[in-house]
Design a protein around this motif. Structure first.
Motif, short mmCIF file in Angstrom:
data_model
loop_
_atom_site.label_atom_id
_atom_site.label_comp_id
_atom_site.label_asym_id
_atom_site.label_seq_id
_atom_site.Cartn_x
_atom_site.Cartn_y
_atom_site.Cartn_z
N PRO A 116 -51.79 -33.40 -8.26
CA PRO A 116 -50.67 -33.93 -9.04
C PRO A 116 -50.43 -33.04 -10.26
O PRO A 116 -51.36 -32.76 -11.01
N SER A 117 -49.20 -32.59 -10.43
CA SER A 117 -48.91 -31.65 -11.51
C SER A 117 -47.59 -31.98 -12.17
O SER A 117 -46.63 -32.41 -11.52
N PHE A 118 -47.53 -31.74 -13.48
CA PHE A 118 -46.31 -31.96 -14.26
C PHE A 118 -46.09 -30.76 -15.17
O PHE A 118 -46.99 -29.95 -15.40
N ALA A 119 -44.87 -30.62 -15.68
CA ALA A 119 -44.54 -29.53 -16.61
C ALA A 119 -43.73 -30.09 -17.77
O ALA A 119 -42.77 -30.84 -17.56
N LEU A 120 -44.13 -29.73 -18.99
CA LEU A 120 -43.44 -30.18 -20.21
C LEU A 120 -42.97 -28.97 -21.00
O LEU A 120 -43.66 -27.95 -21.07
N ASN A 121 -41.77 -29.09 -21.62
CA ASN A 121 -41.31 -28.02 -22.50
C ASN A 121 -41.71 -28.33 -23.94
O ASN A 121 -42.41 -29.32 -24.22
N ARG A 122 -41.29 -27.48 -24.88
CA ARG A 122 -41.67 -27.66 -26.29
C ARG A 122 -41.16 -28.97 -26.87
O ARG A 122 -41.72 -29.50 -27.82
N ALA A 123 -40.07 -29.49 -26.30
CA ALA A 123 -39.53 -30.77 -26.76
C ALA A 123 -40.27 -31.95 -26.13
O ALA A 123 -39.87 -33.10 -26.32
N LYS A 124 -41.35 -31.63 -25.40
CA LYS A 124 -42.17 -32.63 -24.71
C LYS A 124 -41.37 -33.41 -23.66
O LYS A 124 -41.64 -34.56 -23.36
N THR A 125 -40.35 -32.73 -23.12
CA THR A 125 -39.55 -33.32 -22.05
C THR A 125 -40.15 -32.94 -20.70
O THR A 125 -40.54 -31.79 -20.49
N LEU A 126 -40.22 -33.89 -19.80
CA LEU A 126 -40.75 -33.64 -18.46
C LEU A 126 -39.70 -32.84 -17.68
O LEU A 126 -38.61 -33.33 -17.40
#
Length: 207
Positions: A116-126
């Motif tokens: 299971p993997s997720f990715a977040l940007n600097r704005a902490k948006t998925l």
């Protein structure tokens, strides 16, 4: 027959004083079946030849000899032929790698791992999850709604992770995943993919 490039590597020729290191002409000679050839190329081109040879798993001298043979068929100035060949091959390599530098392309490749993997940007948006994450979240929260609405909260500040995670390293971080009124606590291994124009945190659920 010698298998080495001869000459004073890195020694600037007369009149090159003050030039950038990569622009300094370097003189070397190479032995080939057709005879001994003198080559005068800027240091940057010698570096490019070494990089190309390393990528192809061969010796620099073998690559240079190949280009000397190529020049005999082209009939151009030998140094010009080698300079052009180095630039062309490096451009071809860059074009082949370009798809990996497209937005989220490397993240997508990383998320092919069966975790299971997720990715977040600097704005902490998925910004991206894989199918394993969707299944994991639905099992953990007993929810069937859209996973895009899930909110992830890291135990460490995102900016701290961006600043402290070096390329090729990872950190363990606790996370809280919330969807509607349901919340789930777990651990994730966090990495930052290299060479992205906009840094992204990629997490792999480890528990």
């Amino acid at each position: 027959m010698s298998d080495s490039l001869e000459g004073q590597e890195g020694q600037p020729e007369a009149g090159a004083e003050g030039a950038a290191d990569w622009a300094v002409p370097v003189f070397r000679t190479i032995n080939t079946p057709s005879g001994r050839h003198a080559l005068r190329l800027e240091a940057a081109f010698w570096d490019g030849l070494a990089r190309l040879a390393q990528h192809e798993g061969r010796k620099t001298t073998d690559l240079v000899r190949e280009l000397v043979v190529l020049d005999r068929g082209v009939g151009a100035n030998l140094s010009s032929t080698i300079r052009s060949a180095v630039v062309k091959r490096l451009l071809d390599r860059d074009a082949a790698l370009a798809p990996l530098t497209a937005p989220l392309a490397l993240v997508k490749l990383m998320q092919l791992a069966p975790l299971p993997s997720f990715a977040l940007n600097r704005a902490k948006t998925l910004v991206r999850v894989n199918e394993e994450f969707v299944r994991y979240l639905r099992n953990a929260l007993s929810k069937t709604g859209p996973v895009e609405k899930a909110q992830l909260k890291l135990d460490q500040a995102a900016e701290t992770l961006f600043a402290e995670i070096a390329p090729g390293t990872a950190v363990e971080c606790g996370i809280s995943i919330r969807l509607d009124n349901h919340e789930h606590r777990t651990q994730a291994r966090i990495v930052i993919p290299p060479a992205l124009s906009h840094p992204i945190l990629v997490g792999f659920i480890s528990h």
